[in-house]
Design an enzyme around this catalytic site. Structure first.
Site, short mmCIF file in Angstrom:
data_model
loop_
_atom_site.label_atom_id
_atom_site.label_comp_id
_atom_site.label_asym_id
_atom_site.label_seq_id
_atom_site.Cartn_x
_atom_site.Cartn_y
_atom_site.Cartn_z
N HIS A 10 40.96 -32.84 -10.65
CA HIS A 10 41.42 -32.29 -9.39
C HIS A 10 42.89 -33.19 -9.30
O HIS A 10 43.23 -34.09 -9.78
CB HIS A 10 40.54 -32.61 -8.15
N GLN A 22 36.96 -43.43 -5.32
CA GLN A 22 36.48 -42.09 -4.67
C GLN A 22 35.43 -41.37 -5.73
O GLN A 22 35.89 -41.22 -6.84
CB GLN A 22 37.73 -41.34 -4.55
N GLU A 86 31.63 -35.58 -8.87
CA GLU A 86 31.80 -36.76 -9.60
C GLU A 86 30.61 -37.81 -9.25
O GLU A 86 29.59 -37.54 -8.49
CB GLU A 86 33.02 -37.41 -8.69
#
Length: 193
Positions: A10, A22, A86
């Site tokens: 991304h 993140q 993720e």
């Protein structure tokens, strides 16, 4: 049938820009992240995608939308595959990178960190350090992450097993899950079907 996976991370997010870890926390794309996705879309504008898959996190879906907006071919719908999600960084989600380093040093020590970075599959080794550091959260190790990604790509490829010719599938996912998967290939391209 030949399946070509176009593996894409991304675009930059607000948490990336603010240098925060993140994983499963979603964060919107920045202007730079949008520009990155559009640029990749320009580069791939003549590729006819049979399918588009993203994780279930908005940052991957938005990235795919920006890539597709630049495409000159038929635009298939974007499908989500939770298996592309993720790594969950547990108690370290959204931690500032500058706080993460001293925390890791304190919890596991410099030797383990250096040893992880010296390994041939260093992304996998570093990923495994999070599992060691956070025993309270169900953090996947690199092997589990790789198995999840392989299983997901196999399931996606299997959906197109009856098609003839070349199949182009855009996969928009995340840095760690993609890196661990690619490292695990060791130069070998697995037969998914």
């Amino acid at each position: 049938m030949i399946v070509h996976f176009y593996l894409v991370r991304h675009g930059q997010t607000e948490l990336n820009r603010r240098r925060r870890l993140q994983g499963i926390t979603d964060s919107p794309l920045t202007k730079k992240g949008i520009a990155m996705a559009k640029k990749l879309g320009d580069d791939l504008h003549n590729v006819e995608f049979t399918a588009i898959y993203t994780s279930d996190l908005k940052r991957t879906q938005k990235t795919a939308q920006y890539i597709l907006a630049q495409n000159n071919k038929k635009k298939p719908p974007i499908k989500t595959a939770p298996g592309l999600r993720e790594l969950n960084f547990g108690n370290y989600e959204e931690m500032k990178n500058r706080k993460l380093v001293p925390t890791v040093l304190r919890k596991i020590g410099l030797r383990k960190i250096i040893a992880a970075f010296r390994q041939q599959q260093h992304v996998a080794a570093v990923t495994n350090l999070f599992k060691i550091m956070d025993t309270a959260t169900q953090i996947e190790n690199a092997q589990q992450l790789n198995q999840r990604m392989t299983r997901t790509l196999t399931e996606i490829a299997y959906e197109y097993k009856d098609r003839q010719g070349e199949i182009n599938i855009l996969i928009v996912a995340h840095a760690i899950v993609l890196s661990v998967f690619i490292e695990g290939l060791k130069g070998d391209v697995p037969m998914l079907l």
